[in-house]
Design a protein around this motif. Sequence first.
Motif, mmCIF file in Angstrom:
data_model
loop_
_atom_site.group_PDB
_atom_site.id
_atom_site.type_symbol
_atom_site.label_atom_id
_atom_site.label_comp_id
_atom_site.label_asym_id
_atom_site.label_seq_id
_atom_site.Cartn_x
_atom_site.Cartn_y
_atom_site.Cartn_z
ATOM 1 N N LYS A 1 -3.249 -25.167 -9.224
ATOM 2 C CA LYS A 1 -2.999 -25.947 -8.015
ATOM 3 C C LYS A 1 -3.370 -25.120 -6.788
ATOM 4 O O LYS A 1 -2.814 -24.043 -6.570
ATOM 5 C CB LYS A 1 -1.535 -26.356 -7.944
ATOM 6 N N TRP B 1 -3.626 -23.815 -2.858
ATOM 7 C CA TRP B 1 -2.594 -23.676 -1.838
ATOM 8 C C TRP B 1 -2.530 -24.908 -0.957
ATOM 9 O O TRP B 1 -1.439 -25.336 -0.551
ATOM 10 C CB TRP B 1 -2.886 -22.447 -0.976
ATOM 11 N N SER C 1 -0.373 -27.560 -2.540
ATOM 12 C CA SER C 1 1.053 -27.233 -2.437
ATOM 13 C C SER C 1 1.571 -27.485 -1.018
ATOM 14 O O SER C 1 2.686 -27.989 -0.832
ATOM 15 C CB SER C 1 1.282 -25.770 -2.826
ATOM 16 N N GLU D 1 2.074 -31.170 -0.510
ATOM 17 C CA GLU D 1 3.316 -31.648 -1.113
ATOM 18 C C GLU D 1 4.512 -31.358 -0.216
ATOM 19 O O GLU D 1 5.482 -32.124 -0.193
ATOM 20 C CB GLU D 1 3.504 -31.000 -2.482
#
Length: 301
Positions: free
Chosen positions: A195, A197, A200, A203
């Motif tokens: 995943k 950065w 993330s 999210e």
Amino acid sequence: MGLLPVSGAALRADDRVRESARGIGARCGVDYTDDEAVAALLTERRRSLEREQRRPATYLGLLTLMAGMFLPFGIPLSPVLDAHLFAVLGTAGGLTVVGAALLVHARVQWKHALRNGPLVGYREVLGVARAHGIPLAHIPPWLEGRTNGGGGTGAAPIPTYPPVEPAPEAPAETETAPSPSVTVPAPVPVPVPPKPWAVSYYEQTADAGGWHDEVGCLLVLAGAGGVTWAVTVGTGVGFAALLLVPAAIWIWLAGRRQGREKEELREEALKYVKELQAAQAAGARVPELSPQLRALLDDHH
């Protein structure tokens, strides 16, 4: 092929899940370990359910119900309706009952289509996979009878089974055991893309923001109100509210900058989801998506 709740490779990796999936598939006439067959099934059934929701009975029931509910409000506005009060009220009650009956009938037909056929077996397979510890990457809301972004269990939730203990490992072969003439290499698991950065961060910030326009408008209104008060009363203190206008502009610009940043992050998240789809098609076991990525996938489709 879009992202499936679980890949056929993940179902076949566990002998117990594979046998259960094939048993359920034999009963329903679908090979649930075949990704292409499952993707075609989900596409066809989703379109079928959408057609069920767009049946003429649904729209006719909605219009009839609205007519029955709003007809009494026209009595004070029309002398003709007022002159036949009891007839109008009886007609409104009849329209309301007929409209509600049509909507209930359409809802029952939609639930019947959702709760019958090969989708039932597929939900059973997903329940078995979850009970054996296999993660479900993403469950489309329509598969459980939920609206996009809606919570709850839906009209046809994934069945829940008691958790199953992991399968015991096969005993290691002794040195005296005869070596097979042909050595079959163990399949190499397909890696899941890491995943990034940016995903993330998406999210973390997907649900943030959205207040800049409202606050900016309130500041502009407050500034206009202060100037109006100053002109009306004749005091110069109210003109200090003009300072709120530059603050509103700064907030609007900050919101616009945040919007562009979120759109860039959204594109990165979509790119990552596509990488997960490709990895799943190659046999990778995709982990469960975060709520933000699930919502993004639902909106994208």
